[in-house]
Design a protein around this motif. Structure first.
Motif, PDB file in Angstrom:
ATOM      1  N   ASN A   5      -1.805  74.031  59.536  1.00 29.84           N
ATOM      2  CA  ASN A   5      -1.142  72.790  59.105  1.00 29.84           C
ATOM      3  C   ASN A   5       0.028  72.454  60.008  1.00 29.84           C
ATOM      4  O   ASN A   5       0.282  71.283  60.285  1.00 29.84           O
ATOM      5  N   TRP A   6       0.772  73.477  60.445  1.00 25.29           N
ATOM      6  CA  TRP A   6       1.928  73.245  61.321  1.00 25.29           C
ATOM      7  C   TRP A   6       1.486  72.567  62.612  1.00 25.29           C
ATOM      8  O   TRP A   6       2.123  71.632  63.072  1.00 25.29           O
ATOM      9  N   TYR A   7       0.367  73.015  63.195  1.00 24.61           N
ATOM     10  CA  TYR A   7      -0.136  72.390  64.424  1.00 24.61           C
ATOM     11  C   TYR A   7      -0.455  70.914  64.198  1.00 24.61           C
ATOM     12  O   TYR A   7      -0.172  70.065  65.048  1.00 24.61           O
ATOM     13  N   MET A   8      -1.029  70.604  63.062  1.00 21.24           N
ATOM     14  CA  MET A   8      -1.403  69.217  62.772  1.00 21.24           C
ATOM     15  C   MET A   8      -0.174  68.334  62.541  1.00 21.24           C
ATOM     16  O   MET A   8      -0.250  67.121  62.704  1.00 21.24           O
ATOM     17  N   GLU A   9       0.951  68.929  62.167  1.00 19.17           N
ATOM     18  CA  GLU A   9       2.169  68.177  61.898  1.00 19.17           C
ATOM     19  C   GLU A   9       3.078  68.030  63.119  1.00 19.17           C
ATOM     20  O   GLU A   9       4.128  67.398  63.035  1.00 19.17           O
ATOM     21  N   LEU A  10       2.686  68.606  64.248  1.00 21.23           N
ATOM     22  CA  LEU A  10       3.508  68.486  65.451  1.00 21.23           C
ATOM     23  C   LEU A  10       3.647  67.024  65.839  1.00 21.23           C
ATOM     24  O   LEU A  10       2.702  66.238  65.700  1.00 21.23           O
ATOM     25  N   GLU A  11       4.822  66.667  66.324  1.00 24.39           N
ATOM     26  CA  GLU A  11       5.054  65.297  66.775  1.00 24.39           C
ATOM     27  C   GLU A  11       4.645  65.163  68.227  1.00 24.39           C
ATOM     28  O   GLU A  11       4.936  66.027  69.049  1.00 24.39           O
ATOM     29  N   GLN A  12       3.978  64.074  68.534  1.00 30.79           N
ATOM     30  CA  GLN A  12       3.558  63.815  69.910  1.00 30.79           C
ATOM     31  C   GLN A  12       4.567  62.911  70.588  1.00 30.79           C
ATOM     32  O   GLN A  12       4.986  61.903  70.022  1.00 30.79           O
ATOM     33  N   ASP A  13       4.942  63.280  71.801  1.00 32.58           N
ATOM     34  CA  ASP A  13       5.839  62.458  72.611  1.00 32.58           C
ATOM     35  C   ASP A  13       5.012  61.299  73.165  1.00 32.58           C
ATOM     36  O   ASP A  13       4.221  61.472  74.084  1.00 32.58           O
ATOM     37  N   ASP A  14       5.190  60.130  72.597  1.00 32.56           N
ATOM     38  CA  ASP A  14       4.394  58.963  72.979  1.00 32.56           C
ATOM     39  C   ASP A  14       4.670  58.482  74.392  1.00 32.56           C
ATOM     40  O   ASP A  14       3.840  57.824  75.002  1.00 32.56           O
ATOM     41  N   GLU A  15       5.837  58.789  74.913  1.00 30.56           N
ATOM     42  CA  GLU A  15       6.217  58.291  76.227  1.00 30.56           C
ATOM     43  C   GLU A  15       5.752  59.188  77.369  1.00 30.56           C
ATOM     44  O   GLU A  15       5.865  58.823  78.523  1.00 30.56           O
ATOM     45  N   SER A  16       5.242  60.361  77.061  1.00 38.66           N
ATOM     46  CA  SER A  16       4.963  61.326  78.128  1.00 38.66           C
ATOM     47  C   SER A  16       3.903  60.837  79.112  1.00 38.66           C
ATOM     48  O   SER A  16       3.986  61.135  80.295  1.00 38.66           O
ATOM     49  N   TRP A  17       2.908  60.097  78.656  1.00 37.71           N
ATOM     50  CA  TRP A  17       1.859  59.671  79.575  1.00 37.71           C
ATOM     51  C   TRP A  17       2.401  58.737  80.664  1.00 37.71           C
ATOM     52  O   TRP A  17       1.907  58.683  81.769  1.00 37.71           O
ATOM     53  N   ASP A  18       3.459  58.007  80.362  1.00 39.05           N
ATOM     54  CA  ASP A  18       4.035  57.081  81.334  1.00 39.05           C
ATOM     55  C   ASP A  18       4.611  57.786  82.558  1.00 39.05           C
ATOM     56  O   ASP A  18       4.688  57.205  83.623  1.00 39.05           O
ATOM     57  N   VAL A  19       5.054  59.021  82.397  1.00 32.48           N
ATOM     58  CA  VAL A  19       5.712  59.718  83.503  1.00 32.48           C
ATOM     59  C   VAL A  19       4.929  60.915  84.031  1.00 32.48           C
ATOM     60  O   VAL A  19       5.267  61.449  85.070  1.00 32.48           O
ATOM     61  N   SER A  20       3.906  61.352  83.347  1.00 35.01           N
ATOM     62  CA  SER A  20       3.126  62.495  83.813  1.00 35.01           C
ATOM     63  C   SER A  20       1.737  62.462  83.204  1.00 35.01           C
ATOM     64  O   SER A  20       1.410  61.573  82.426  1.00 35.01           O
ATOM     65  N   GLU A  21       0.954  63.419  83.562  1.00 35.55           N
ATOM     66  CA  GLU A  21      -0.385  63.546  82.992  1.00 35.55           C
ATOM     67  C   GLU A  21      -0.398  64.634  81.934  1.00 35.55           C
ATOM     68  O   GLU A  21      -1.378  65.361  81.786  1.00 35.55           O
ATOM     69  N   GLU A  22       0.703  64.732  81.184  1.00 32.57           N
ATOM     70  CA  GLU A  22       0.825  65.741  80.155  1.00 32.57           C
ATOM     71  C   GLU A  22       1.272  65.104  78.849  1.00 32.57           C
ATOM     72  O   GLU A  22       2.008  64.123  78.843  1.00 32.57           O
ATOM     73  N   ILE A  23       0.829  65.681  77.763  1.00 34.89           N
ATOM     74  CA  ILE A  23       1.259  65.278  76.434  1.00 34.89           C
ATOM     75  C   ILE A  23       2.130  66.408  75.899  1.00 34.89           C
ATOM     76  O   ILE A  23       1.799  67.585  76.047  1.00 34.89           O
ATOM     77  N   VAL A  24       3.239  66.043  75.273  1.00 32.77           N
ATOM     78  CA  VAL A  24       4.140  67.031  74.691  1.00 32.77           C
ATOM     79  C   VAL A  24       4.014  66.959  73.177  1.00 32.77           C
ATOM     80  O   VAL A  24       4.197  65.895  72.582  1.00 32.77           O
TER      81      VAL A  24
END
Length: 177
Positions: A5-24
């Motif tokens: 459940n903790w993994y599913m509740e992680l917040e995704q950094d929506d801006e990360s794709w704009d500056v890199s090819e990684e999702i945080v």
């Protein structure tokens, strides 16, 4: 803890794709570092080959989950070893920081005192974040600390297979990769 459940509740950094090819993906845990309670931000860095793929990422990779769960399971055994490594590192750099604080007109004992035992550093450091990339290296993570002697850069511990690999300032540590 229910990691699924903790993994599913992680917040995704929506801006990360704009500056890199990684999702945080970010979450917070409460843990003890050698008896020192800490609220720690955990970041999972997940690579994506396209914006479409990036939009489908909802949780860390299985390798990242395995690394995280293994770290949490053995943290009480890992942390004293990390503290010992930090103490060894500190012994090699303390004079440099003491000299700098003296030049700046500050009391070096306030920021970079001499210490004899690793435990004496516990009131000088605080575990603040953990980063787990999706690199191909198995069981690789970074422990990031704030520290009294380098308040700007902090202290980073790079670990592979749950063993200390390298210690350096947080921001410069990532430049080694």
């Amino acid at each position: 803890m229910d990691w699924k459940n903790w993994y599913m509740e992680l917040e995704q950094d929506d801006e990360s794709w704009d500056v890199s090819e990684e999702i945080v993906l970010r979450g917070v845990v409460h843990l003890n570092f050698c008896g020192q309670p800490s609220e720690v931000e955990v970041e999972f860095i997940v690579g994506a080959d396209s914006e479409e793929q990036a939009q489908t990422i909802e949780e860390p990779t299985q390798l990242q989950k395995n690394t995280w769960e293994q770290y949490m399971e053995y943290s009480s055994a890992i942390h004293p070893q990390v503290l010992e490594s930090i103490h060894h590192h500190y012994a090699g750099i303390v004079e440099k920081y003491r000299n700098a604080y003296s030049i700046w007109g500050e009391d070096p004992d306030e920021y970079a005192p001499y210490v004899e035992r690793p435990e004496q550093l516990l009131d000088r450091i605080q575990l603040v974040s953990i980063l787990i990339s999706d690199s191909s290296a198995k069981d690789e993570l970074y422990l990031n600390f704030s520290c009294s002697w380098d308040q700007e850069h902090g202290l980073g511990v790079h670990m592979k297979q749950m063993k200390m690999e390298h210690i350096q300032g947080v921001y410069t540590l990532y430049d080694l990769e």
